[in-house]
Design a protein around this motif. Structure first.
Motif, PDB file in Angstrom:
ATOM      1  N   CYS A 149      -1.719  -5.311 -10.614  1.00 18.86           N
ATOM      2  CA  CYS A 149      -1.779  -6.887 -10.154  1.00 18.86           C
ATOM      3  C   CYS A 149      -0.794  -7.116  -9.199  1.00 18.86           C
ATOM      4  O   CYS A 149       0.404  -6.568  -9.144  1.00 18.86           O
ATOM      5  N   ASP A 150      -1.182  -7.536  -8.086  1.00 19.65           N
ATOM      6  CA  ASP A 150      -0.395  -8.015  -6.890  1.00 19.65           C
ATOM      7  C   ASP A 150      -0.089  -9.299  -6.819  1.00 19.65           C
ATOM      8  O   ASP A 150      -0.832 -10.328  -7.419  1.00 19.65           O
TER       9      ASP A 150
ATOM     10  N   SER B 173      -3.347 -11.052  -8.062  1.00 24.13           N
ATOM     11  CA  SER B 173      -4.588 -10.758  -7.882  1.00 24.13           C
ATOM     12  C   SER B 173      -4.827  -9.066  -8.438  1.00 24.13           C
ATOM     13  O   SER B 173      -3.941  -8.467  -7.973  1.00 24.13           O
TER      14      SER B 173
ATOM     15  N   CYS C 106      -0.060   4.894 -11.010  1.00 24.05           N
ATOM     16  CA  CYS C 106      -0.687   3.840 -11.730  1.00 24.05           C
ATOM     17  C   CYS C 106      -1.543   4.261 -12.945  1.00 24.05           C
ATOM     18  O   CYS C 106      -1.873   5.402 -12.966  1.00 24.05           O
TER      19      CYS C 106
ATOM     20  N   ARG D  74       3.862  -5.360  -7.006  1.00 23.86           N
ATOM     21  CA  ARG D  74       2.660  -4.850  -7.464  1.00 23.86           C
ATOM     22  C   ARG D  74       2.845  -4.274  -8.835  1.00 23.86           C
ATOM     23  O   ARG D  74       4.010  -3.521  -8.902  1.00 23.86           O
TER      24      ARG D  74
ATOM     25  N   CYS E 259      -1.879  -8.361 -15.050  1.00 27.63           N
ATOM     26  CA  CYS E 259      -1.899  -9.763 -14.353  1.00 27.63           C
ATOM     27  C   CYS E 259      -1.535 -10.792 -15.405  1.00 27.63           C
ATOM     28  O   CYS E 259      -1.523 -12.074 -15.219  1.00 27.63           O
TER      29      CYS E 259
ATOM     30  N   VAL F 227       1.885  -2.010 -12.188  1.00 28.17           N
ATOM     31  CA  VAL F 227       0.658  -1.056 -12.626  1.00 28.17           C
ATOM     32  C   VAL F 227       0.932  -0.508 -13.849  1.00 28.17           C
ATOM     33  O   VAL F 227       2.058  -0.247 -14.308  1.00 28.17           O
TER      34      VAL F 227
ATOM     35  N   THR G  29       1.011  -1.045  -0.086  1.00 27.76           N
ATOM     36  CA  THR G  29      -0.125   0.033  -0.022  1.00 27.76           C
ATOM     37  C   THR G  29       0.800   1.162  -0.059  1.00 27.76           C
ATOM     38  O   THR G  29       2.122   1.180   0.272  1.00 27.76           O
TER      39      THR G  29
ATOM     40  N   ALA H   2      -5.730  -5.229  -8.960  1.00 27.00           N
ATOM     41  CA  ALA H   2      -5.551  -4.392  -7.823  1.00 27.00           C
ATOM     42  C   ALA H   2      -5.913  -3.004  -8.692  1.00 27.00           C
ATOM     43  O   ALA H   2      -5.268  -2.882  -9.748  1.00 27.00           O
ATOM     44  N   GLU H   3      -6.986  -2.186  -8.231  1.00 31.21           N
ATOM     45  CA  GLU H   3      -7.161  -0.950  -8.918  1.00 31.21           C
ATOM     46  C   GLU H   3      -7.414   0.207  -7.759  1.00 31.21           C
ATOM     47  O   GLU H   3      -8.746   0.591  -7.595  1.00 31.21           O
ATOM     48  N   PRO H   4      -6.337   0.570  -7.409  1.00 34.73           N
ATOM     49  CA  PRO H   4      -6.608   1.559  -6.186  1.00 34.73           C
ATOM     50  C   PRO H   4      -7.173   2.904  -6.799  1.00 34.73           C
ATOM     51  O   PRO H   4      -8.072   3.509  -6.166  1.00 34.73           O
TER      52      PRO H   4
END
Length: 168
Positions: free
Chosen positions: A68-69, A57, A11, A78, A39, A80, A6, A59-61
């Motif tokens: 993708c994590d 996984s 990104c 991560r 991903c 991005v 985090t 991820a789209e903050p």
């Protein structure tokens, strides 16, 4: 493990499902990064070579920063894409404790650590791609914290770079 992923990231938005590195010319007003899926850009073999587990996984903050994590050992990742920034615009942000310009396979690039992550064993490598940039965030998974996260992020960035569009 993974909690250090985090923080401030630069990104981008998600797009189609195509994943061909030869798809480097955008059509009309489409963003040329639309075909890049964070991903799927790295193969399972490539992920394993860095100690990362597949699948990642999504991820789209932020809507313009899909990523993708990936869990792994000795690092987590991560990956991005950012359609709102380039390396040059990211450099102007006040969020960096360190920001060092470099290149990734000849493209404008940088390694950076956010101010809030100076003790988090985390480093971002970013390089220009399409109408934005790709960001690779490596985070050391566990003590004794002896990995050079920036070096690892750059190694991964060098594997990703040939698979994404050239900067526009």
């Amino acid at each position: 493990m993974g909690a250090a992923l985090t923080g401030a990231t630069a990104c981008s938005p998600s797009g189609g499902t195509e994943n061909s590195p030869e798809t480097s010319s955008p059509t009309s007003s489409e963003n040329s990064l639309a075909s890049v899926d964070p991903c799927t850009v790295l193969s399972e073999t490539e992920l394993k070579s860095f100690g990362l587990k597949s699948p990642g996984s999504p991820a789209e903050p932020l809507p313009w920063t899909p990523g993708c994590d990936y869990l792994g050992d000795p690092i987590g990742l991560r990956l991005v894409k950012n359609t709102r920034e380039t390396v040059a615009s990211a450099e102007q942000k006040d969020t960096w404790a360190t920001f060092e310009r470099t290149t990734v396979n000849g493209r404008a690039a940088a390694t950076a650590v956010t101010k809030g992550a100076t003790q988090a064993e985390t480093c971002d490598a970013m390089f220009d791609a399409g109408e934005g940039m790709i960001q690779v965030r490596a985070t050391e998974s566990r003590p004794p914290y002896t990995v050079d996260e920036c070096a690892e992020a750059l190694k991964i960035a060098k594997k990703v770079e040939p698979k994404v569009p050239e900067p526009v």
